[in-house]
Scaffold this motif. Sequence first.
Motif, mmCIF file in Angstrom:
data_model
loop_
_atom_site.group_PDB
_atom_site.id
_atom_site.type_symbol
_atom_site.label_atom_id
_atom_site.label_comp_id
_atom_site.label_asym_id
_atom_site.label_seq_id
_atom_site.Cartn_x
_atom_site.Cartn_y
_atom_site.Cartn_z
ATOM 1 N N LYS A 329 0.858 -1.186 0.000
ATOM 2 C CA LYS A 329 0.000 0.000 0.000
ATOM 3 C C LYS A 329 0.891 1.232 0.000
ATOM 4 O O LYS A 329 1.802 1.353 0.815
ATOM 5 N N VAL A 330 0.652 2.136 -0.934
ATOM 6 C CA VAL A 330 1.445 3.365 -1.056
ATOM 7 C C VAL A 330 0.515 4.570 -1.062
ATOM 8 O O VAL A 330 -0.689 4.451 -1.271
ATOM 9 N N HIS A 331 1.087 5.741 -0.829
ATOM 10 C CA HIS A 331 0.276 6.962 -0.781
ATOM 11 C C HIS A 331 -0.130 7.395 -2.179
ATOM 12 O O HIS A 331 0.701 7.480 -3.091
ATOM 13 N N LEU A 332 -1.398 7.669 -2.334
ATOM 14 C CA LEU A 332 -1.944 8.096 -3.615
ATOM 15 C C LEU A 332 -1.279 9.396 -4.076
ATOM 16 O O LEU A 332 -0.860 9.526 -5.227
ATOM 17 N N ALA A 333 -1.177 10.359 -3.169
ATOM 18 C CA ALA A 333 -0.622 11.670 -3.523
ATOM 19 C C ALA A 333 0.835 11.559 -3.948
ATOM 20 O O ALA A 333 1.258 12.227 -4.906
ATOM 21 N N CYS A 334 1.610 10.731 -3.272
ATOM 22 C CA CYS A 334 3.029 10.594 -3.616
ATOM 23 C C CYS A 334 3.212 10.119 -5.042
ATOM 24 O O CYS A 334 4.203 10.435 -5.708
ATOM 25 N N HIS A 335 2.263 9.333 -5.521
ATOM 26 C CA HIS A 335 2.350 8.796 -6.871
ATOM 27 C C HIS A 335 1.587 9.639 -7.885
ATOM 28 O O HIS A 335 1.365 9.209 -9.029
ATOM 29 N N GLY A 336 1.196 10.830 -7.462
ATOM 30 C CA GLY A 336 0.683 11.804 -8.422
ATOM 31 C C GLY A 336 -0.803 11.841 -8.620
ATOM 32 O O GLY A 336 -1.287 12.431 -9.583
ATOM 33 N N TYR A 337 -1.560 11.241 -7.718
ATOM 34 C CA TYR A 337 -3.007 11.219 -7.865
ATOM 35 C C TYR A 337 -3.685 12.016 -6.758
ATOM 36 O O TYR A 337 -3.370 11.861 -5.575
ATOM 37 N N ILE A 338 -4.624 12.851 -7.152
ATOM 38 C CA ILE A 338 -5.434 13.592 -6.190
ATOM 39 C C ILE A 338 -6.631 12.756 -5.761
ATOM 40 O O ILE A 338 -7.032 12.760 -4.603
ATOM 41 N N SER A 339 -7.171 12.000 -6.703
ATOM 42 C CA SER A 339 -8.384 11.235 -6.440
ATOM 43 C C SER A 339 -8.200 9.773 -6.827
ATOM 44 O O SER A 339 -7.572 9.464 -7.854
ATOM 45 N N ILE A 340 -8.745 8.881 -6.035
ATOM 46 C CA ILE A 340 -8.676 7.452 -6.314
ATOM 47 C C ILE A 340 -9.427 7.109 -7.587
ATOM 48 O O ILE A 340 -9.126 6.115 -8.261
ATOM 49 N N GLU A 341 -10.418 7.952 -7.958
ATOM 50 C CA GLU A 341 -11.199 7.698 -9.168
ATOM 51 C C GLU A 341 -10.345 7.818 -10.427
ATOM 52 O O GLU A 341 -10.709 7.311 -11.495
ATOM 53 N N ALA A 342 -9.195 8.505 -10.329
ATOM 54 C CA ALA A 342 -8.349 8.708 -11.500
ATOM 55 C C ALA A 342 -7.413 7.536 -11.757
ATOM 56 O O ALA A 342 -6.685 7.536 -12.747
ATOM 57 N N VAL A 343 -7.447 6.539 -10.895
ATOM 58 C CA VAL A 343 -6.481 5.445 -10.961
ATOM 59 C C VAL A 343 -7.120 4.192 -11.551
ATOM 60 O O VAL A 343 -8.241 3.836 -11.194
ATOM 61 N N ASP A 344 -6.398 3.546 -12.449
ATOM 62 C CA ASP A 344 -6.795 2.221 -12.920
ATOM 63 C C ASP A 344 -6.207 1.217 -11.929
ATOM 64 O O ASP A 344 -5.026 0.859 -12.006
ATOM 65 N N LYS A 345 -7.013 0.761 -11.000
ATOM 66 C CA LYS A 345 -6.523 -0.105 -9.921
ATOM 67 C C LYS A 345 -6.032 -1.449 -10.430
ATOM 68 O O LYS A 345 -5.283 -2.130 -9.737
ATOM 69 N N THR A 346 -6.420 -1.826 -11.626
ATOM 70 C CA THR A 346 -5.998 -3.125 -12.160
ATOM 71 C C THR A 346 -4.598 -3.067 -12.764
ATOM 72 O O THR A 346 -4.001 -4.121 -13.042
ATOM 73 N N LYS A 347 -4.065 -1.863 -12.968
ATOM 74 C CA LYS A 347 -2.758 -1.727 -13.608
ATOM 75 C C LYS A 347 -1.756 -0.922 -12.782
ATOM 76 O O LYS A 347 -0.577 -0.856 -13.140
ATOM 77 N N PHE A 348 -2.208 -0.335 -11.693
ATOM 78 C CA PHE A 348 -1.335 0.567 -10.942
ATOM 79 C C PHE A 348 -0.092 -0.149 -10.409
ATOM 80 O O PHE A 348 -0.180 -1.237 -9.844
ATOM 81 N N SER A 349 1.065 0.467 -10.597
ATOM 82 C CA SER A 349 2.308 -0.036 -10.003
ATOM 83 C C SER A 349 3.033 1.114 -9.315
ATOM 84 O O SER A 349 3.062 2.235 -9.826
ATOM 85 N N CYS A 350 3.600 0.831 -8.168
ATOM 86 C CA CYS A 350 4.297 1.867 -7.393
ATOM 87 C C CYS A 350 5.639 2.172 -8.035
ATOM 88 O O CYS A 350 6.113 1.468 -8.925
ATOM 89 N N TYR A 351 6.284 3.218 -7.536
ATOM 90 C CA TYR A 351 7.576 3.609 -8.082
ATOM 91 C C TYR A 351 8.620 2.507 -7.923
ATOM 92 O O TYR A 351 9.480 2.324 -8.779
ATOM 93 N N SER A 352 8.564 1.766 -6.822
ATOM 94 C CA SER A 352 9.560 0.723 -6.599
ATOM 95 C C SER A 352 9.500 -0.342 -7.678
ATOM 96 O O SER A 352 10.519 -0.928 -8.039
ATOM 97 N N CYS A 353 8.289 -0.588 -8.201
ATOM 98 C CA CYS A 353 8.128 -1.600 -9.241
ATOM 99 C C CYS A 353 8.277 -1.023 -10.640
ATOM 100 O O CYS A 353 8.784 -1.688 -11.542
ATOM 101 N N SER A 354 7.846 0.220 -10.841
ATOM 102 C CA SER A 354 7.906 0.809 -12.173
ATOM 103 C C SER A 354 9.298 1.340 -12.507
ATOM 104 O O SER A 354 9.628 1.499 -13.684
#
Length: 442
Positions: A329-354
């Motif tokens: 679990k990572v912080h939404l804001a740190c990864h550039g998102y203001i809203s969870i609705e803007a994220v494709d949860k099926t494809k999201f990868s954190c900085y450590s993985c990307s």
Amino acid sequence: MSSKTFASMNLVLANSDVKNSVNTFQLSKKYVKRLVKISILNIIYQRIAISEKEFEVKKYEKIPYRVFKPKSQNTFIRVYHAVTNGIIEAIDKDYLKEIVIHIVGKDNYDPLETYNIKIKYNKQDSKSNQKSSAVKAATMEYFKALTEIPGNKWQEDNVKVFFELSYNEGVPFEYEPPNFEPTKELLCSNTNSLMSLGNISTGFHKVSSWGCGANFAEVRELTPSANCSVPVSNAKNNLLEDDDNLLEDNMMEYIPEVKLKHNNGTCGENASKKRKLQVISPSCDLSTNGEIDWGNISILSSDDDTYCPCKWPLPDKYETIKCTKCFAKVHLACHGYISIEAVDKTKFSCYSCSCPRADKNKLDKLNMLMKTRAIIYGIQLEKSIPCEMQLATKDEAAYILDQLDSLGVIDCSSSSFSKINEKSLSSAILATFNFEDSQYLA
């Protein structure tokens, strides 16, 4: 004989254990289990300043090593009992592939040293073509290497120890050895100055061990002597047919791939099919055997399941999202998102993985981008500089304030520089965040 005295005796390696290790798979396994338990305890002894009164000195061919004294109340030794209980079961089942021991700073969790013990199994051959004299020589070299691990010992109050296990292919996905639970992430390792500690092959098992960390920086890498047990690569023994030679040929390239911050220890969408890791958990209940009171143990993983690369313990107002690759679990804001609705949860990868192999310069920039985003997000919520700014170091705070000034959110030249320009704040959010795949703006 008490159970604890018997457990201590199980750490004593006899010549017969070594001699018989080349006779059958089961006798080889008995040798490996003792070797692994001795290895873990002696790494802890060599690197953490635990009182000598907690140990007894034993010798194998005049080479000293430590075993624990019965009824020890030392936290690290009590955790050792819990950890090895699960490890031995996994070896018994031929499940265990690798043990990773992390020594980290108690307050900042910075990786200080990492030790790996890797086990290979050969059940295809009914006979070993290894000689017991070779196993004996390799064991002596290994024990000597353990006694020569460099660096001043860490004080008990200054460090924590984490254990991670990985398993062979085909292990049931739901398998968990005693006192372990599925890991939420792989801890990052300090991959500077790797040193091989030893390689021992009985023909039925192979144990490889190495360490990495700043304490090895000025130590010449150990190399196997002419008497060491070496990999058996002919058609009669199948122990070392894969990538073990990378340990000698390209250690710097191999270790980071395993140790990067991934749940499964490798990169890519299919990684979870290759590795499964588990860590010792403070929620384990060992009260039935009376060995451990988890309420008094502080060196295990915390209950917080947020592992954002920013490393800031941000409050609940900062939404989190789970990475689809490492499941952290990572912080939404740190990864550039203001809203969870803007994220494709099926494809999201954190900085450590990307960005698994980004150089230090890029990682530093990513880290500061994440922290700047966190502060901007906090400003949006509170319309003032958030108290999370106190989490920043002096240099980090100066950088973030400079960024806020350049974006027009605050005016550092003004006596009331903390006053927020809300119009510029909206522009800063548009410049720093995005509503589509913003994690890659860095």
